[in-house]
Design a protein around this motif. Structure first.
Motif, PDB file in Angstrom:
ATOM      1  N   TYR A  19       0.830  -1.206   0.000  1.00 14.66           N
ATOM      2  CA  TYR A  19       0.000   0.000   0.000  1.00 14.66           C
ATOM      3  C   TYR A  19       0.866   1.257   0.000  1.00 14.66           C
ATOM      4  N   LEU A  20       1.835   1.311   0.914  1.00 14.90           N
ATOM      5  CA  LEU A  20       2.663   2.512   1.035  1.00 14.90           C
ATOM      6  C   LEU A  20       3.491   2.766  -0.217  1.00 14.90           C
ATOM      7  N   LEU A  21       4.151   1.720  -0.731  1.00 17.24           N
ATOM      8  CA  LEU A  21       4.993   1.908  -1.917  1.00 17.24           C
ATOM      9  C   LEU A  21       4.152   2.225  -3.152  1.00 17.24           C
ATOM     10  N   SER A  22       3.049   1.527  -3.327  1.00 21.47           N
ATOM     11  CA  SER A  22       2.180   1.764  -4.473  1.00 21.47           C
ATOM     12  C   SER A  22       1.637   3.200  -4.459  1.00 21.47           C
ATOM     13  N   GLN A  23       1.201   3.656  -3.300  1.00 19.75           N
ATOM     14  CA  GLN A  23       0.670   5.019  -3.185  1.00 19.75           C
ATOM     15  C   GLN A  23       1.758   6.057  -3.440  1.00 19.75           C
ATOM     16  N   LEU A  24       2.950   5.814  -2.922  1.00 19.98           N
ATOM     17  CA  LEU A  24       4.070   6.740  -3.129  1.00 19.98           C
ATOM     18  C   LEU A  24       4.389   6.861  -4.616  1.00 19.98           C
ATOM     19  N   ILE A  25       4.521   5.730  -5.283  1.00 21.85           N
ATOM     20  CA  ILE A  25       4.851   5.748  -6.708  1.00 21.85           C
ATOM     21  C   ILE A  25       3.728   6.396  -7.510  1.00 21.85           C
ATOM     22  N   GLN A  26       2.489   6.028  -7.217  1.00 23.35           N
ATOM     23  CA  GLN A  26       1.361   6.575  -7.977  1.00 23.35           C
ATOM     24  C   GLN A  26       1.228   8.085  -7.762  1.00 23.35           C
ATOM     25  N   SER A  27       1.537   8.559  -6.554  1.00 26.05           N
ATOM     26  CA  SER A  27       1.434   9.996  -6.281  1.00 26.05           C
ATOM     27  C   SER A  27       2.476  10.802  -7.062  1.00 26.05           C
ATOM     28  N   LYS A  28       3.567  10.156  -7.441  1.00 28.28           N
ATOM     29  CA  LYS A  28       4.620  10.828  -8.217  1.00 28.28           C
ATOM     30  C   LYS A  28       4.351  10.734  -9.720  1.00 28.28           C
ATOM     31  N   SER A  29       3.406   9.889 -10.106  1.00 23.43           N
ATOM     32  CA  SER A  29       3.100   9.664 -11.512  1.00 23.43           C
ATOM     33  C   SER A  29       2.191  10.769 -12.036  1.00 23.43           C
ATOM     34  N   LEU A  30       2.368  11.104 -13.276  1.00 24.29           N
ATOM     35  CA  LEU A  30       1.544  12.139 -13.900  1.00 24.29           C
ATOM     36  C   LEU A  30       0.424  11.536 -14.729  1.00 24.29           C
ATOM     37  N   THR A  31       0.127  10.269 -14.513  1.00 20.41           N
ATOM     38  CA  THR A  31      -0.875   9.571 -15.307  1.00 20.41           C
ATOM     39  C   THR A  31      -1.817   8.783 -14.410  1.00 20.41           C
ATOM     40  N   GLN A  32      -2.951   8.404 -14.963  1.00 20.49           N
ATOM     41  CA  GLN A  32      -3.880   7.551 -14.222  1.00 20.49           C
ATOM     42  C   GLN A  32      -3.523   6.083 -14.405  1.00 20.49           C
ATOM     43  N   PHE A  33      -2.574   5.805 -15.293  1.00 19.14           N
ATOM     44  CA  PHE A  33      -2.099   4.435 -15.492  1.00 19.14           C
ATOM     45  C   PHE A  33      -1.601   3.905 -14.152  1.00 19.14           C
ATOM     46  N   PRO A  34      -1.985   2.697 -13.762  1.00 17.99           N
ATOM     47  CA  PRO A  34      -1.639   2.164 -12.430  1.00 17.99           C
ATOM     48  C   PRO A  34      -0.166   1.772 -12.295  1.00 17.99           C
ATOM     49  N   VAL A  35       0.708   2.766 -12.384  1.00 17.71           N
ATOM     50  CA  VAL A  35       2.150   2.550 -12.313  1.00 17.71           C
ATOM     51  C   VAL A  35       2.552   1.966 -10.953  1.00 17.71           C
ATOM     52  N   GLY A  36       1.933   2.444  -9.886  1.00 20.68           N
ATOM     53  CA  GLY A  36       2.289   1.979  -8.550  1.00 20.68           C
ATOM     54  C   GLY A  36       2.100   0.483  -8.385  1.00 20.68           C
ATOM     55  N   THR A  37       0.952  -0.027  -8.793  1.00 22.74           N
ATOM     56  CA  THR A  37       0.685  -1.462  -8.684  1.00 22.74           C
ATOM     57  C   THR A  37       1.597  -2.250  -9.618  1.00 22.74           C
ATOM     58  N   LEU A  38       1.829  -1.738 -10.815  1.00 23.48           N
ATOM     59  CA  LEU A  38       2.710  -2.413 -11.766  1.00 23.48           C
ATOM     60  C   LEU A  38       4.112  -2.564 -11.177  1.00 23.48           C
ATOM     61  N   VAL A  39       4.667  -1.480 -10.648  1.00 21.51           N
ATOM     62  CA  VAL A  39       6.012  -1.527 -10.078  1.00 21.51           C
ATOM     63  C   VAL A  39       6.069  -2.483  -8.887  1.00 21.51           C
ATOM     64  N   VAL A  40       5.085  -2.424  -8.017  1.00 16.01           N
ATOM     65  CA  VAL A  40       5.050  -3.311  -6.853  1.00 16.01           C
ATOM     66  C   VAL A  40       4.988  -4.768  -7.295  1.00 16.01           C
ATOM     67  N   ASN A  41       4.145  -5.077  -8.278  1.00 17.54           N
ATOM     68  CA  ASN A  41       4.032  -6.460  -8.734  1.00 17.54           C
ATOM     69  C   ASN A  41       5.314  -6.957  -9.389  1.00 17.54           C
ATOM     70  N   ILE A  42       5.967  -6.121 -10.181  1.00 12.99           N
ATOM     71  CA  ILE A  42       7.223  -6.528 -10.826  1.00 12.99           C
ATOM     72  C   ILE A  42       8.310  -6.718  -9.771  1.00 12.99           C
ATOM     73  N   LEU A  43       8.397  -5.797  -8.829  1.00 14.63           N
ATOM     74  CA  LEU A  43       9.365  -5.937  -7.745  1.00 14.63           C
ATOM     75  C   LEU A  43       9.091  -7.202  -6.934  1.00 14.63           C
ATOM     76  N   GLY A  44       7.819  -7.462  -6.643  1.00 14.65           N
ATOM     77  CA  GLY A  44       7.448  -8.666  -5.910  1.00 14.65           C
ATOM     78  C   GLY A  44       7.824  -9.932  -6.664  1.00 14.65           C
ATOM     79  N   CYS A  45       7.619  -9.937  -7.973  1.00 13.81           N
ATOM     80  CA  CYS A  45       8.005 -11.091  -8.791  1.00 13.81           C
ATOM     81  C   CYS A  45       9.516 -11.315  -8.736  1.00 13.81           C
ATOM     82  N   PHE A  46      10.268 -10.234  -8.846  1.00 14.99           N
ATOM     83  CA  PHE A  46      11.730 -10.346  -8.750  1.00 14.99           C
ATOM     84  C   PHE A  46      12.129 -10.931  -7.401  1.00 14.99           C
ATOM     85  N   LEU A  47      11.549 -10.403  -6.335  1.00 14.70           N
ATOM     86  CA  LEU A  47      11.900 -10.878  -4.999  1.00 14.70           C
ATOM     87  C   LEU A  47      11.485 -12.329  -4.769  1.00 14.70           C
ATOM     88  N   ILE A  48      10.357 -12.747  -5.350  1.00 12.98           N
ATOM     89  CA  ILE A  48       9.959 -14.147  -5.252  1.00 12.98           C
ATOM     90  C   ILE A  48      10.990 -15.028  -5.958  1.00 12.98           C
TER      91      ILE A  48
END
Length: 123
Positions: A19-48
């Motif tokens: 929640y915190l990371l997704s919100q932080l990333i999305q708040s810095k984004s200039l688009t409605q595209f769900p960048v925060g969730t995308l980044v979190v999911n990709i990072l999570g996949c890498f960590l898995i």
């Protein structure tokens, strides 16, 4: 019962972190595209991938695997948010962003998981 507590504690940590990371990333984004969730999911996949690599090397016990993969990273990555955001894009008539989001999430997620696993094998 101990495993359930281990998974529950990890899920709490992962969910709050997501929640915190997704919100932080999305708040810095200039688009409605769900960048925060995308980044979190990709990072999570890498960590898995990293954790799976460590587990196959015998570095992690079953308890650590349950805590990290099922708990922390299961709570950190979120397919339900991905699904909801994709449906919202489609309902809003944003077909190309929806297609790009689905393809990027799946392909980059798989690539990140393989990369994490590969990096652990190199070590």
């Amino acid at each position: 019962m101990k495993i359930l507590l281990v998974i529950g504690a990890g899920s709490f940590i992962g969910g709050v972190g997501r929640y915190l990371l997704s919100q932080l990333i999305q708040s810095k984004s200039l688009t409605q595209f769900p960048v925060g969730t995308l980044v979190v999911n990709i990072l999570g996949c890498f960590l898995i991938g990293v954790v799976f690599g460590l587990f196959t090397k015998g570095t992690l016990s079953d308890e650590w695997r349950f805590f990290l993969v099922t708990g922390v990273l299961g709570g950190f990555t979120t397919f339900s948010a991905f699904s909801g955001e994709t449906i919202s894009l489609l309902q809003g008539g944003q077909y190309w962003p929806a297609i790009i989001y689905v393809l990027a999430s799946v392909l980059l997620g798989l690539l990140a998981t393989f990369l994490g696993l590969w990096l652990v094998k190199l070590a």
